[in-house]
Design an enzyme around this catalytic site. Structure first.
Site, short mmCIF file in Angstrom:
data_model
loop_
_atom_site.label_atom_id
_atom_site.label_comp_id
_atom_site.label_asym_id
_atom_site.label_seq_id
_atom_site.Cartn_x
_atom_site.Cartn_y
_atom_site.Cartn_z
N GLU A 15 -1.29 -9.52 3.66
CA GLU A 15 -0.63 -9.79 4.94
C GLU A 15 -1.51 -9.56 6.16
O GLU A 15 -1.19 -10.01 7.27
CB GLU A 15 0.64 -8.92 5.06
CG GLU A 15 0.44 -7.51 5.57
CD GLU A 15 -0.18 -6.53 4.59
OE1 GLU A 15 -0.41 -5.37 4.97
OE2 GLU A 15 -0.46 -6.93 3.43
N CYS A 36 0.84 -1.19 0.00
CA CYS A 36 0.00 0.00 0.00
C CYS A 36 0.89 1.26 0.00
O CYS A 36 1.58 1.52 -0.98
CB CYS A 36 -0.96 -0.04 1.18
SG CYS A 36 -2.44 0.99 0.97
N HIS A 72 -3.36 -5.83 0.24
CA HIS A 72 -2.86 -6.32 1.53
C HIS A 72 -3.13 -7.82 1.70
O HIS A 72 -4.14 -8.21 2.27
CB HIS A 72 -3.55 -5.60 2.68
CG HIS A 72 -3.19 -4.15 2.83
ND1 HIS A 72 -2.06 -3.74 3.50
CD2 HIS A 72 -3.84 -3.04 2.43
CE1 HIS A 72 -2.02 -2.42 3.50
NE2 HIS A 72 -3.08 -1.96 2.85
#
Length: 228
Positions: free
Chosen positions: A177, A87, A175
């Site tokens: 993660e 990001c 994202h």
């Protein structure tokens, strides 16, 4: 292996990346410039991971420490060090290479699929990863492109979801993660971002998704990235 992770908000930590590092007996040192931490030099590290956050390179005067981060990324790029950005982190990699951050065509907040381009399908980073898969999104901006960067994945709401900047530098606008715990923290800390729209889900819809499956994709990516 010892990696440095740059954090931009207490609720945007490395998530499953940290879990993977612990399982592999690697070291992940986290630094928080937004609260006054001094960035270390990269001499004692083997890799750099730059996380997301509410800041924007388009408003860098509001977060001047981002300039120091860009300088650190420039140094890591010159050292040909493995670099991952997520990001805001992806946008900062682009900035370090002279590619200016841009507004995304659409704001994306929630869980939506991304799809690999032909170059993405051929890229070793996505070995054992499906062509279209779910990831978390929480952004208004998107990374800039250099003349040599390659778009590896896109979504309906944003054409630049994964970018290969160099042989060892990758930027993820999305994202993979974020764990379920971090998703809950995002909802708690950024409720104003969750006003349903074309590519914005409600908090309830967002939290209903299978975060373990999303995180498994991140693990595949980490395994592929760090064996290159």
């Amino acid at each position: 292996m010892k990696a440095l992770a740059i954090i931009h908000a207490p609720f945007e930590r490395p998530g499953v990346i940290e879990e993977w590092f612990q399982a592999k007996d690697h070291f992940l040192v986290q630094v928080h410039p937004y609260r006054g931490d001094i960035l270390p030099t990269m001499e004692k590290f083997d890799s750099l991971i730059v996380m997301g956050g509410p800041q924007s390179p388009l408003e860098i005067e509001k977060a001047p420490y981002l300039r120091l981060e860009i300088q650190l990324i420039e140094h890591a790029l010159k050292q040909n060090m493995p670099i991952l950005g997520f990001c805001l982190g992806a946008q900062l990699i682009g900035e370090a290479l002279g590619a200016k951050t841009e507004r995304s065509p659409h704001k994306e907040v929630g869980v939506y699929p991304i799809t690999l381009t032909a170059e993405g399908e051929a890229d070793p980073i996505f070995e054992n990863v499906q062509k279209t898969f779910q990831v978390i999104h929480w952004h208004n901006d998107m990374p800039g492109l250099t003349k040599t960067s390659k778009i590896l994945a896109y979504s309906e709401g944003c054409p630049r979801q994964v970018i290969r900047y160099t042989e060892k530098a990758l930027g993820f606008q999305c994202h993979p993660e974020i764990t379920f715990q971090l998703a809950q923290e995002l909802v708690d800390n950024c409720p104003d971002d969750l006003k349903p729209n074309q590519y914005v889900q409600s908090a309830e819809e967002f939290l209903e998704h299978n975060f373990q499956m999303i995180n498994q994709t991140m693990i595949h990516i980490l395994e592929n990235f760090y064996k290159l």
